[in-house]
Design a protein around this motif. Sequence first.
Motif, PDB file in Angstrom:
ATOM      1  N   ALA A 310     -40.316  50.899  39.413  1.00 53.52           N
ATOM      2  CA  ALA A 310     -38.855  50.863  39.189  1.00 53.52           C
ATOM      3  C   ALA A 310     -38.124  50.311  40.408  1.00 53.52           C
ATOM      4  CB  ALA A 310     -38.357  52.259  38.855  1.00 53.52           C
ATOM      5  N   ILE A 311     -38.708  50.522  41.592  1.00 51.22           N
ATOM      6  CA  ILE A 311     -38.048  50.041  42.825  1.00 51.22           C
ATOM      7  C   ILE A 311     -38.392  48.580  43.096  1.00 51.22           C
ATOM      8  CG2 ILE A 311     -37.988  50.313  45.342  1.00 51.22           C
ATOM      9  CD1 ILE A 311     -38.584  53.332  44.835  1.00 51.22           C
ATOM     10  N   LYS A 312     -39.673  48.254  42.936  1.00 50.89           N
ATOM     11  CA  LYS A 312     -40.120  46.902  43.312  1.00 50.89           C
ATOM     12  C   LYS A 312     -39.898  45.892  42.193  1.00 50.89           C
ATOM     13  CE  LYS A 312     -42.022  45.967  46.662  1.00 50.89           C
ATOM     14  NZ  LYS A 312     -41.349  45.438  47.875  1.00 50.89           N
ATOM     15  N   LYS A 313     -39.762  46.377  40.966  1.00 51.66           N
ATOM     16  CA  LYS A 313     -39.575  45.455  39.838  1.00 51.66           C
ATOM     17  C   LYS A 313     -38.568  46.066  38.881  1.00 51.66           C
ATOM     18  CE  LYS A 313     -43.011  42.480  37.755  1.00 51.66           C
ATOM     19  NZ  LYS A 313     -44.224  42.460  36.962  1.00 51.66           N
ATOM     20  N   TRP A 314     -37.368  46.280  39.398  1.00 58.61           N
ATOM     21  CA  TRP A 314     -36.312  46.839  38.556  1.00 58.61           C
ATOM     22  C   TRP A 314     -35.925  45.754  37.551  1.00 58.61           C
ATOM     23  CZ3 TRP A 314     -30.481  47.111  39.802  1.00 58.61           C
ATOM     24  CH2 TRP A 314     -29.835  47.947  38.873  1.00 58.61           C
ATOM     25  N   ARG A 315     -36.062  46.067  36.264  1.00 57.08           N
ATOM     26  CA  ARG A 315     -35.787  45.054  35.237  1.00 57.08           C
ATOM     27  C   ARG A 315     -34.447  45.368  34.588  1.00 57.08           C
ATOM     28  NH1 ARG A 315     -40.670  42.553  33.385  1.00 57.08           N
ATOM     29  NH2 ARG A 315     -40.058  42.648  31.214  1.00 57.08           N
ATOM     30  N   VAL A 316     -33.522  44.432  34.694  1.00 53.86           N
ATOM     31  CA  VAL A 316     -32.181  44.665  34.153  1.00 53.86           C
ATOM     32  C   VAL A 316     -31.894  43.650  33.056  1.00 53.86           C
ATOM     33  CG1 VAL A 316     -29.760  45.049  34.754  1.00 53.86           C
ATOM     34  CG2 VAL A 316     -31.505  45.235  36.519  1.00 53.86           C
ATOM     35  N   GLU A 317     -31.478  44.169  31.909  1.00 56.15           N
ATOM     36  CA  GLU A 317     -31.118  43.261  30.811  1.00 56.15           C
ATOM     37  C   GLU A 317     -29.611  43.022  30.820  1.00 56.15           C
ATOM     38  OE1 GLU A 317     -33.922  43.480  27.153  1.00 56.15           O
ATOM     39  OE2 GLU A 317     -33.223  45.505  27.629  1.00 56.15           O
ATOM     40  N   PHE A 318     -29.239  41.774  30.642  1.00 56.03           N
ATOM     41  CA  PHE A 318     -27.818  41.423  30.636  1.00 56.03           C
ATOM     42  C   PHE A 318     -27.462  40.847  29.274  1.00 56.03           C
ATOM     43  CE2 PHE A 318     -29.122  41.217  35.067  1.00 56.03           C
ATOM     44  CZ  PHE A 318     -28.127  41.974  35.678  1.00 56.03           C
ATOM     45  N   GLN A 319     -26.249  41.149  28.828  1.00 59.09           N
ATOM     46  CA  GLN A 319     -25.841  40.632  27.519  1.00 59.09           C
ATOM     47  C   GLN A 319     -25.034  39.354  27.646  1.00 59.09           C
ATOM     48  OE1 GLN A 319     -23.721  44.026  26.032  1.00 59.09           O
ATOM     49  NE2 GLN A 319     -21.738  43.223  26.675  1.00 59.09           N
ATOM     50  N   ASP A 320     -24.420  39.152  28.793  1.00 59.86           N
ATOM     51  CA  ASP A 320     -23.525  37.998  28.908  1.00 59.86           C
ATOM     52  C   ASP A 320     -23.215  37.716  30.369  1.00 59.86           C
ATOM     53  OD1 ASP A 320     -22.018  35.939  27.984  1.00 59.86           O
ATOM     54  OD2 ASP A 320     -20.813  37.148  26.618  1.00 59.86           O
ATOM     55  N   THR A 321     -22.479  36.617  30.567  1.00 58.06           N
ATOM     56  CA  THR A 321     -21.957  36.331  31.904  1.00 58.06           C
ATOM     57  C   THR A 321     -20.502  36.804  31.934  1.00 58.06           C
ATOM     58  OG1 THR A 321     -20.933  34.217  31.388  1.00 58.06           O
ATOM     59  CG2 THR A 321     -23.302  34.186  31.882  1.00 58.06           C
ATOM     60  N   GLU A 322     -19.902  36.787  33.088  1.00 60.08           N
ATOM     61  CA  GLU A 322     -18.477  37.168  33.150  1.00 60.08           C
ATOM     62  C   GLU A 322     -17.559  36.016  32.720  1.00 60.08           C
ATOM     63  OE1 GLU A 322     -16.828  39.487  36.215  1.00 60.08           O
ATOM     64  OE2 GLU A 322     -18.421  40.970  36.176  1.00 60.08           O
ATOM     65  N   GLY A 323     -18.131  34.894  32.263  1.00 58.37           N
ATOM     66  CA  GLY A 323     -17.347  33.864  31.577  1.00 58.37           C
ATOM     67  C   GLY A 323     -16.792  32.761  32.453  1.00 58.37           C
ATOM     68  N   TRP A 324     -16.144  31.816  31.766  1.00 63.21           N
ATOM     69  CA  TRP A 324     -15.671  30.596  32.448  1.00 63.21           C
ATOM     70  C   TRP A 324     -14.654  30.872  33.547  1.00 63.21           C
ATOM     71  CZ3 TRP A 324     -18.739  26.769  31.811  1.00 63.21           C
ATOM     72  CH2 TRP A 324     -19.378  26.542  30.585  1.00 63.21           C
ATOM     73  N   ASP A 325     -13.869  31.960  33.370  1.00 65.14           N
ATOM     74  CA  ASP A 325     -12.834  32.233  34.376  1.00 65.14           C
ATOM     75  C   ASP A 325     -13.427  32.630  35.719  1.00 65.14           C
ATOM     76  OD1 ASP A 325     -10.867  31.738  32.606  1.00 65.14           O
ATOM     77  OD2 ASP A 325     -10.471  33.825  32.100  1.00 65.14           O
ATOM     78  N   ARG A 326     -14.686  33.072  35.707  1.00 60.99           N
ATOM     79  CA  ARG A 326     -15.304  33.571  36.934  1.00 60.99           C
ATOM     80  C   ARG A 326     -16.443  32.681  37.417  1.00 60.99           C
ATOM     81  NH1 ARG A 326     -14.413  39.048  37.568  1.00 60.99           N
ATOM     82  NH2 ARG A 326     -15.208  38.633  39.642  1.00 60.99           N
ATOM     83  N   ALA A 327     -16.887  31.751  36.565  1.00 63.69           N
ATOM     84  CA  ALA A 327     -18.083  30.952  36.889  1.00 63.69           C
ATOM     85  C   ALA A 327     -17.744  29.841  37.876  1.00 63.69           C
ATOM     86  CB  ALA A 327     -18.651  30.341  35.620  1.00 63.69           C
ATOM     87  N   GLU A 328     -18.623  29.641  38.862  1.00 66.76           N
ATOM     88  CA  GLU A 328     -18.373  28.543  39.811  1.00 66.76           C
ATOM     89  C   GLU A 328     -18.731  27.191  39.213  1.00 66.76           C
ATOM     90  OE1 GLU A 328     -19.487  28.854  43.862  1.00 66.76           O
ATOM     91  OE2 GLU A 328     -18.546  30.818  44.079  1.00 66.76           O
ATOM     92  N   VAL A 329     -19.642  27.169  38.268  1.00 67.05           N
ATOM     93  CA  VAL A 329     -20.060  25.881  37.699  1.00 67.05           C
ATOM     94  C   VAL A 329     -20.402  25.988  36.219  1.00 67.05           C
ATOM     95  CG1 VAL A 329     -20.968  24.853  39.831  1.00 67.05           C
ATOM     96  CG2 VAL A 329     -22.447  26.270  38.413  1.00 67.05           C
ATOM     97  N   THR A 330     -20.632  24.808  35.632  1.00 68.31           N
ATOM     98  CA  THR A 330     -21.071  24.694  34.247  1.00 68.31           C
ATOM     99  C   THR A 330     -22.544  24.337  34.237  1.00 68.31           C
ATOM    100  OG1 THR A 330     -18.924  23.844  33.630  1.00 68.31           O
ATOM    101  CG2 THR A 330     -20.724  23.399  32.101  1.00 68.31           C
ATOM    102  N   ARG A 331     -23.324  25.131  33.564  1.00 65.52           N
ATOM    103  CA  ARG A 331     -24.726  24.778  33.347  1.00 65.52           C
ATOM    104  C   ARG A 331     -24.765  23.897  32.098  1.00 65.52           C
ATOM    105  NH1 ARG A 331     -30.371  27.100  32.959  1.00 65.52           N
ATOM    106  NH2 ARG A 331     -31.087  25.053  32.369  1.00 65.52           N
ATOM    107  N   GLY A 332     -25.663  22.865  32.071  1.00 64.73           N
ATOM    108  CA  GLY A 332     -25.698  21.934  30.942  1.00 64.73           C
ATOM    109  C   GLY A 332     -24.690  20.819  31.153  1.00 64.73           C
ATOM    110  N   GLY A 333     -24.466  20.029  30.119  1.00 62.46           N
ATOM    111  CA  GLY A 333     -23.523  18.915  30.235  1.00 62.46           C
ATOM    112  C   GLY A 333     -24.120  17.643  29.666  1.00 62.46           C
TER     113      GLY A 333
END
Length: 384
Positions: A310-333
């Motif tokens: 749990a310490i050396k390989k803490w696995r965290v699942e994420f559902q989303d990003t905080e969105g375009w208002d917070r993102a520094e860049v666009t992935r893809g294009g």
Amino acid sequence: MIYDAIVIGGGAAGLFCAVTAAKRGKRVLVVEHNSEVGRKILISGGGRCNFTNVNTTADNFVSANPHFCKSALARFTPRDFIDLVERYKIPYYEKKLGQLFCRESSRAIVQMLLDECRRAKVRVETSCSVSSVNAPRPWLIETNKGAFEAEQLVVACGGLSFPKIGASDLGFRIARQFGLKIEPTRPSLVALVSKAHRYPRLAGISLGTVVSAGGPSFRENILFTHKGLSGPAILQASNYWSRSEPIEIDLLPDTSREELASTLRQTRSVASTLGTQMPQRAVNELFFTPYLTKRGSELSEHDRSSLIEAIKKWRVEFQDTEGWDRAEVTRGGVSTSELSSKTMMSKKMNGLYFIGEVVDVTGWLGGYNFQWAWASGYAAGCSI
Ligand SMILES: Cc1cc2nc3c(=O)[nH]c(=O)nc-3n(C[C@H](O)[C@H](O)[C@H](O)COP(=O)(O)OP(=O)(O)OC[C@H]3O[C@@H](n4cnc5c(N)ncnc54)[C@H](O)[C@@H]3O)c2cc1C
């Protein structure tokens, strides 16, 4: 008058492309819908613009074709940009990991680009919104300031991140209009929103970690937020993250599993031993309580292994990003398969170029995205 080139977008890539072409004697018009050019440069790097990274290689970028950026990066290197910055006597320093920042203000970089434009006689039209682009040649663009014509058209209007300072989807609309493929876009270099477990009580706590999301590992800090995780390590991992895979985090990167096992075997209090290595609040929130209330010798081999995992390989699942208002860049294009890697010109549409963030080349955090903007702008500017 028919320009040699119209550049849509007065950001990093567009201005640099315009200057490069104009220095070669080309008549260039830059069209920018904001009232001033380079707004993203101004807010970048916390107002100090991390304008390049001295260690830039193609490995620092994500793209459907990881080789595409090589040619442009080789022809315009971080050293080339540093030479320009030094010619303008802009004070800068290396913060960490090859990241060069302005010592005073990002405005110095924008001013330098504007001075270069003035010297090379680039015409810059601000508060100028493009309403339509008509097919070649010459290219005709209609704007609120009238129609303009050019032999070549450079699309440099960036990606979708930070709409509040002028990001728009015009680049992608132009690509679609001329039948160019677009790799799916999403916010990147951005904080992530956890799927299940959130730790609002840890918001604001920062830990030194190693994080990996299927791509390279990043040894940097994570920061707990009310919604999930942020910090440089998470932003870096967001370039590689996919919804279906958890992100793996080593919470004690300086301690091996063996060292941890030995320490945990001997300790009189698991909780306080871990508390010497990370904030006690984090220990209490993150790890399963029954382990923590025990002496090390009371932990079964199985429990000890689970805790170390749990310490050396803490696995965290994420559902989303905080969105375009917070993102520094666009992935893809705009797909790199549509463009020449030497000139950034469309293979289908003669005289139509795409440069900078609108292209499916996304850099790591740390000055790489500006280096891509300068390098791709230079490649197109040399070809116009
Ligand atoms: C908060 C923040 C901090 C960042 N910090 C860094 C950093 O320190 N180092 C780094 O390397 N990268 C950083 N980045 C990323 C970097 O800013 C971008 O990768 C880079 O600016 C891309 O350059 P570009 O010229 O392609 O696009 P931009 O710089 O976004 O320029 C595009 C221009 O086109 C204009 N435009 C858009 N739509 C239209 C339209 N319809 N008509 C006319 N004009 C239009 C925009 O107003 C803008 O001026 C940061 C990004 C953000 C959001």
